[in-house]
Design a protein around this motif. Structure first.
Motif, PDB file in Angstrom:
ATOM      1  N   ARG A   1      29.099  42.345  46.113  1.00  0.00           N
ATOM      2  CA  ARG A   1      29.606  43.654  46.158  1.00  0.00           C
ATOM      3  C   ARG A   1      30.431  43.974  45.084  1.00  0.00           C
ATOM      4  O   ARG A   1      30.656  45.011  44.561  1.00  0.00           O
ATOM      5  CB  ARG A   1      30.452  43.447  47.470  1.00  0.00           C
ATOM      6  N   THR A   2      31.225  42.760  44.760  1.00  0.00           N
ATOM      7  CA  THR A   2      32.159  43.352  43.544  1.00  0.00           C
ATOM      8  C   THR A   2      31.409  43.811  42.334  1.00  0.00           C
ATOM      9  O   THR A   2      32.089  44.667  41.623  1.00  0.00           O
ATOM     10  CB  THR A   2      32.910  41.838  43.021  1.00  0.00           C
ATOM     11  N   TRP A   3      30.404  43.098  41.957  1.00  0.00           N
ATOM     12  CA  TRP A   3      29.788  43.776  40.990  1.00  0.00           C
ATOM     13  C   TRP A   3      28.773  45.011  41.011  1.00  0.00           C
ATOM     14  O   TRP A   3      28.573  45.750  40.025  1.00  0.00           O
ATOM     15  CB  TRP A   3      29.120  42.621  40.151  1.00  0.00           C
ATOM     16  N   TYR A   4      28.218  44.870  42.191  1.00  0.00           N
ATOM     17  CA  TYR A   4      26.865  45.854  42.051  1.00  0.00           C
ATOM     18  C   TYR A   4      27.092  47.118  43.059  1.00  0.00           C
ATOM     19  O   TYR A   4      26.209  48.029  43.114  1.00  0.00           O
ATOM     20  CB  TYR A   4      25.731  45.215  42.595  1.00  0.00           C
ATOM     21  N   ASP A   5      28.189  46.913  44.193  1.00  0.00           N
ATOM     22  CA  ASP A   5      28.309  48.106  44.958  1.00  0.00           C
ATOM     23  C   ASP A   5      28.972  49.416  43.952  1.00  0.00           C
ATOM     24  O   ASP A   5      29.480  49.290  42.969  1.00  0.00           O
ATOM     25  CB  ASP A   5      29.427  47.695  45.913  1.00  0.00           C
TER      26      ASP A   5
ATOM     27  N   VAL B   1      34.621  37.533  35.350  1.00  0.00           N
ATOM     28  CA  VAL B   1      33.570  36.970  34.428  1.00  0.00           C
ATOM     29  C   VAL B   1      32.370  36.638  34.921  1.00  0.00           C
ATOM     30  O   VAL B   1      32.253  36.584  36.440  1.00  0.00           O
ATOM     31  CB  VAL B   1      34.235  35.533  33.783  1.00  0.00           C
ATOM     32  N   GLU B   2      31.248  36.483  34.346  1.00  0.00           N
ATOM     33  CA  GLU B   2      29.861  36.290  34.856  1.00  0.00           C
ATOM     34  C   GLU B   2      30.036  34.824  35.406  1.00  0.00           C
ATOM     35  O   GLU B   2      30.766  34.149  35.031  1.00  0.00           O
ATOM     36  CB  GLU B   2      28.814  36.205  33.622  1.00  0.00           C
TER      37      GLU B   2
ATOM     38  N   GLN C   1      25.547  38.684  36.672  1.00  0.00           N
ATOM     39  CA  GLN C   1      25.636  39.026  35.454  1.00  0.00           C
ATOM     40  C   GLN C   1      25.169  40.471  35.373  1.00  0.00           C
ATOM     41  O   GLN C   1      24.832  41.144  36.275  1.00  0.00           O
ATOM     42  CB  GLN C   1      25.195  38.041  34.372  1.00  0.00           C
ATOM     43  N   ASN C   2      25.279  40.961  34.211  1.00  0.00           N
ATOM     44  CA  ASN C   2      24.778  42.378  33.816  1.00  0.00           C
ATOM     45  C   ASN C   2      23.262  42.573  33.535  1.00  0.00           C
ATOM     46  O   ASN C   2      22.851  42.008  32.559  1.00  0.00           O
ATOM     47  CB  ASN C   2      25.821  42.919  32.497  1.00  0.00           C
ATOM     48  N   TYR C   3      22.578  42.982  34.573  1.00  0.00           N
ATOM     49  CA  TYR C   3      21.062  43.177  34.726  1.00  0.00           C
ATOM     50  C   TYR C   3      20.928  44.652  34.351  1.00  0.00           C
ATOM     51  O   TYR C   3      19.870  44.966  34.098  1.00  0.00           O
ATOM     52  CB  TYR C   3      20.640  42.709  35.737  1.00  0.00           C
ATOM     53  N   TRP C   4      21.898  45.351  34.208  1.00  0.00           N
ATOM     54  CA  TRP C   4      21.769  46.850  33.902  1.00  0.00           C
ATOM     55  C   TRP C   4      21.160  46.915  32.548  1.00  0.00           C
ATOM     56  O   TRP C   4      20.547  47.816  32.173  1.00  0.00           O
ATOM     57  CB  TRP C   4      23.106  47.777  34.216  1.00  0.00           C
ATOM     58  N   THR C   5      21.945  46.391  31.481  1.00  0.00           N
ATOM     59  CA  THR C   5      21.766  46.361  30.131  1.00  0.00           C
ATOM     60  C   THR C   5      20.246  46.104  29.887  1.00  0.00           C
ATOM     61  O   THR C   5      19.673  46.186  28.890  1.00  0.00           O
ATOM     62  CB  THR C   5      22.637  45.802  29.221  1.00  0.00           C
ATOM     63  N   GLN C   6      19.587  45.360  30.865  1.00  0.00           N
ATOM     64  CA  GLN C   6      18.014  45.039  30.381  1.00  0.00           C
ATOM     65  C   GLN C   6      17.244  46.151  30.951  1.00  0.00           C
ATOM     66  O   GLN C   6      16.024  46.172  30.789  1.00  0.00           O
ATOM     67  CB  GLN C   6      17.801  43.723  31.357  1.00  0.00           C
ATOM     68  N   THR C   7      17.805  47.252  31.616  1.00  0.00           N
ATOM     69  CA  THR C   7      17.261  48.258  32.007  1.00  0.00           C
ATOM     70  C   THR C   7      17.416  49.532  31.268  1.00  0.00           C
ATOM     71  O   THR C   7      16.312  50.055  30.676  1.00  0.00           O
ATOM     72  CB  THR C   7      17.689  48.815  33.604  1.00  0.00           C
ATOM     73  N   GLU C   8      18.572  49.800  30.734  1.00  0.00           N
ATOM     74  CA  GLU C   8      18.649  50.964  29.886  1.00  0.00           C
ATOM     75  C   GLU C   8      19.640  50.272  28.889  1.00  0.00           C
ATOM     76  O   GLU C   8      20.794  49.597  28.823  1.00  0.00           O
ATOM     77  CB  GLU C   8      19.535  51.967  30.425  1.00  0.00           C
TER      78      GLU C   8
ATOM     79  N   GLU D   1      29.060  46.628  36.585  1.00  0.00           N
ATOM     80  CA  GLU D   1      28.235  46.338  35.912  1.00  0.00           C
ATOM     81  C   GLU D   1      27.958  47.364  34.997  1.00  0.00           C
ATOM     82  O   GLU D   1      27.562  47.028  33.796  1.00  0.00           O
ATOM     83  CB  GLU D   1      26.852  46.146  36.847  1.00  0.00           C
ATOM     84  N   VAL D   2      27.803  48.601  35.530  1.00  0.00           N
ATOM     85  CA  VAL D   2      27.566  49.895  34.646  1.00  0.00           C
ATOM     86  C   VAL D   2      28.988  50.175  33.616  1.00  0.00           C
ATOM     87  O   VAL D   2      28.706  50.631  32.547  1.00  0.00           O
ATOM     88  CB  VAL D   2      27.374  51.155  35.636  1.00  0.00           C
ATOM     89  N   ALA D   3      29.964  49.650  33.977  1.00  0.00           N
ATOM     90  CA  ALA D   3      31.356  49.869  33.321  1.00  0.00           C
ATOM     91  C   ALA D   3      31.087  49.077  32.249  1.00  0.00           C
ATOM     92  O   ALA D   3      31.468  49.624  30.875  1.00  0.00           O
ATOM     93  CB  ALA D   3      32.487  49.397  34.094  1.00  0.00           C
TER      94      ALA D   3
END
Length: 400
Positions: A255-259, A394-395, A285-292, A366-368
């Motif tokens: 929730r802390t990272w992805y909501d 942190v991750e 971790q940040n999986y968003w940067t693997q998308t865009e 994550e997007v931030a």
């Protein structure tokens, strides 16, 4: 079984072999439209929000060329009154526009022509009693098939807007593509007689010319107006909690990272790609940067529109900004002001949109982080982004 005509259930069968969150309520909604004046749906979402999964699901359900009951009998749709009525009852035409774009780039062919030729070829092979080599118009071909006693068609178009993304400045290709879609879905004499339903998905909503949609007969659901389909945009909080229970992990970690995506009907929506990767890898971790890539984000927020930079800085600090979404033309080139850029970022998933207050904001940490990477250059030296670093954990490995 063809590539485009009645492709079968293989795509959905592969999805069912892995962890699957039941989104078959979307089928029940599609079933409710069949037999009504406008059974055409466009449902746009960002990358990795489950668009192709849903397209495969819909294909498998309607395809008359296969028996897919075993894939659905333990899912929600099997309890719906419409389940038996429409299961494997239609000819399905399905295509992913990105496949035609790859071929067109190599051969410099017209994408709309290639789409039409490829589907017509399979129609002729499957219905030789209805079509001959002289028929070059897809709309008329579909009518001929149904007029000769065969079942109506369900269209499933994935990545419908890929042409507008990959051929941003090729207006002729874009117009020809829209004309092809209109010939299928906006022909008053043929459409209702041949099309049982259509489901179209992509990142962008349907292209607008001025204030009008290029395909006005479609019911549109988007990241700014998801309406009754809000629960199918991504994973809901209850679905993420259930996944966490099944995998014996701490829900609060995710929730802390992805909501952060929120709509009037559903207040907590998560990116399916991020949640599933976190569970499978066992790591937050940040999986968003693997998308865009942040390069594309950097391009958009660097556009020279008055007020755009200050709006980005405001959101980087955890604030919200008012935006007007109505002027956006649903493409990657027709920007006229900061509102158009911010609206694009909503559709790309970089921002969330509060339709009640008409405000945009960065949805989650994550997007931030993607924004933080994008504003690291000297032109953003005066931007106060320290709050992101202070707020961002942190991750970490997911706790059980």
């Amino acid at each position: 079984m063809g590539i485009y005509l009645n492709p079968g259930y293989t795509g959905f069968e592969e999805i069912r072999r892995d962890t699957y969150v039941d989104k078959t309520g979307l089928i029940a909604y599609m079933n409710s439209l069949i037999g009504k004046p406008k059974p055409l749906v466009s449902f746009s979402r960002p990358r990795r929000f489950g668009k192709s999964f849903d397209a495969n699901m819909i294909c498998a359900y309607y395809d008359r060329g296969c028996d897919s009951r075993f894939l659905f009998e333990d899912l929600k749709i099997s309890q719906d009154d419409s389940f038996e009525q429409h299961l494997n009852k239609y000819n399905v035409i399905s295509f992913d526009a990105t496949g035609f774009i790859a071929a067109a780039k190599d051969n410099k062919n017209s994408i709309p022509d290639e789409i039409q030729k490829s589907i017509l070829k399979e129609l002729r092979e499957t219905f030789p009693d209805c079509l001959n080599d002289e028929e070059k118009n897809l709309g008329r071909a579909l009518y001929s098939v149904v007029a000769n006693g065969h079942d109506k068609f369900v269209f499933v178009i994935d990545e419908w807007d890929a042409l507008f993304r990959e051929f941003k400045y090729d207006e002729q290709q874009q117009k020809d593509y829209i004309l092809l879609l209109r010939s299928i879905f906006k022909n008053k004499d043929l459409t209702s007689r041949t099309i049982a339903a259509a489901y179209m998905t992509g990142i962008l909503p349907i292209k607008k010319y001025g204030t009008e949609s290029a395909l006005s007969d479609f019911k549109e659901y988007t990241m700014t107006k998801p309406g009754r389909l809000a629960e199918y945009v991504g994973f809901t909080e209850n679905e993420v909690r259930s996944l966490c229970n099944d995998n014996q992990v701490n829900f609060e970690d995710l929730r802390t990272w992805y909501d952060g995506y929120s709509f009037s009907r559903i207040k907590h929506v998560y990116s399916p790609n991020s949640v599933m990767n976190a569970l499978q890898e066992g790591e937050i971790q940040n999986y968003w940067t693997q998308t865009e890539t942040f390069e594309s984000l950097k391009e958009y927020i660097g556009m020279d529109y008055d007020g755009l930079k200050s709006a980005i800085v405001e959101m980087l600090g955890g604030g919200r900004v008012s935006i007007k979404i109505s002027t956006f033309q649903n493409d990657f080139t027709s920007f006229h002001n900061k509102n158009d850029v911010l609206t694009l970022l909503v559709h790309l998933g970089y921002l969330s949109y509060d339709s009640t207050k008409r405000e945009a904001y960065i949805p989650n940490l994550e997007v931030a982080e993607a924004f933080e990477d994008a504003v690291s250059g000297k032109e953003w030296a005066d931007a106060s982004v320290a709050l992101i670093s202070e707020l961002k954990p942190v991750e970490k490995s997911i706790s059980t």
